[in-house]
Motif scaffolding. Structure first.
Motif, mmCIF file in Angstrom:
data_model
loop_
_atom_site.group_PDB
_atom_site.id
_atom_site.type_symbol
_atom_site.label_atom_id
_atom_site.label_comp_id
_atom_site.label_asym_id
_atom_site.label_seq_id
_atom_site.Cartn_x
_atom_site.Cartn_y
_atom_site.Cartn_z
ATOM 1 N N ILE A 60 -5.382 6.119 1.351
ATOM 2 C CA ILE A 60 -4.551 4.932 1.161
ATOM 3 C C ILE A 60 -4.932 4.233 -0.140
ATOM 4 O O ILE A 60 -6.125 4.107 -0.451
ATOM 5 C CB ILE A 60 -4.778 3.933 2.321
ATOM 6 C CG1 ILE A 60 -4.569 4.618 3.663
ATOM 7 C CG2 ILE A 60 -3.903 2.690 2.178
ATOM 8 C CD1 ILE A 60 -5.315 3.972 4.811
ATOM 9 N N TYR A 62 0.263 5.690 0.747
ATOM 10 C CA TYR A 62 -0.711 6.596 1.342
ATOM 11 C C TYR A 62 -0.116 7.985 1.531
ATOM 12 O O TYR A 62 1.095 8.167 1.470
ATOM 13 C CB TYR A 62 -1.220 6.061 2.683
ATOM 14 C CG TYR A 62 -0.164 5.953 3.756
ATOM 15 C CD1 TYR A 62 0.067 7.007 4.641
ATOM 16 C CD2 TYR A 62 0.600 4.808 3.898
ATOM 17 C CE1 TYR A 62 1.033 6.916 5.637
ATOM 18 C CE2 TYR A 62 1.565 4.699 4.884
ATOM 19 C CZ TYR A 62 1.778 5.760 5.751
ATOM 20 O OH TYR A 62 2.741 5.667 6.723
ATOM 21 N N TYR A 93 0.828 -1.198 0.000
ATOM 22 C CA TYR A 93 0.000 0.000 0.000
ATOM 23 C C TYR A 93 0.871 1.259 0.000
ATOM 24 O O TYR A 93 2.022 1.235 0.404
ATOM 25 C CB TYR A 93 -0.963 0.016 1.196
ATOM 26 C CG TYR A 93 -0.273 -0.060 2.537
ATOM 27 C CD1 TYR A 93 0.178 1.086 3.181
ATOM 28 C CD2 TYR A 93 -0.066 -1.282 3.162
ATOM 29 C CE1 TYR A 93 0.822 1.011 4.407
ATOM 30 C CE2 TYR A 93 0.571 -1.366 4.388
ATOM 31 C CZ TYR A 93 1.011 -0.214 5.003
ATOM 32 O OH TYR A 93 1.653 -0.283 6.204
#
Length: 147
Positions: free
Chosen positions: A63, A45, A43
């Motif tokens: 995110i 973000y 991920y």
């Protein structure tokens, strides 16, 4: 990066950087926009926080989950103590507009999926959707916290 291709990772990361720039240019006064964090390949973000929440030691985080291919937004605390305090407050309330995690394993106090499987080929439509959902989430959080 087993579940995602390098090309898809680059496309989504490039979009996130453009989205961050869009927010920084569109909301230069009442919001603090942080850098894009990509320390984990699963991920990426960036924080996008209204000053009213920042003064409460809270932040909003946008995110992108590269594995699930979705954008989500969450309310987070500046540290574990703040996170636990606000999470407990939401958990003990009857407010259920957005998802409140069952535990504090991550950094989310309150979370919401903005869009699943985004179309990166239509930058403007994707931006409008994410921006609208983001501003609604922020407004709802600010209203419930009365800040």
């Amino acid at each position: 990066m087993d579940n995602i291709t390098l090309e898809n990772y680059k496309i989504s990361l490039n979009y996130i950087k453009k989205l961050r720039t869009h927010f920084a240019k569109t909301y230069p006064i009442d919001y603090k926009v942080g850098q894009v964090y990509q320390g984990n390949v699963d991920y990426s973000y960036f924080p996008f926080t209204p000053t009213s929440l920042k003064s409460q030691k809270l932040k909003i985080v946008i995110i992108f989950d590269h594995i699930k291919m979705l954008f989500e937004i969450c309310l987070a605390g500046q540290n574990r103590q703040i996170q636990k305090e606000y999470w407990q407050m939401f958990k003990d309330s009857d407010w259920n507009k957005y998802h409140i995690p069952a535990t504090l394993e991550g950094f989310s106090i309150v979370e919401h999926i903005l869009i699943e499987h985004p179309n990166f080929n239509d930058f403007d439509a994707l931006n409008r959707h994410i921006e609208t959902e983001t501003m609604t989430f922020i407004k709802d959080i600010v209203n419930v916290l009365d800040v």
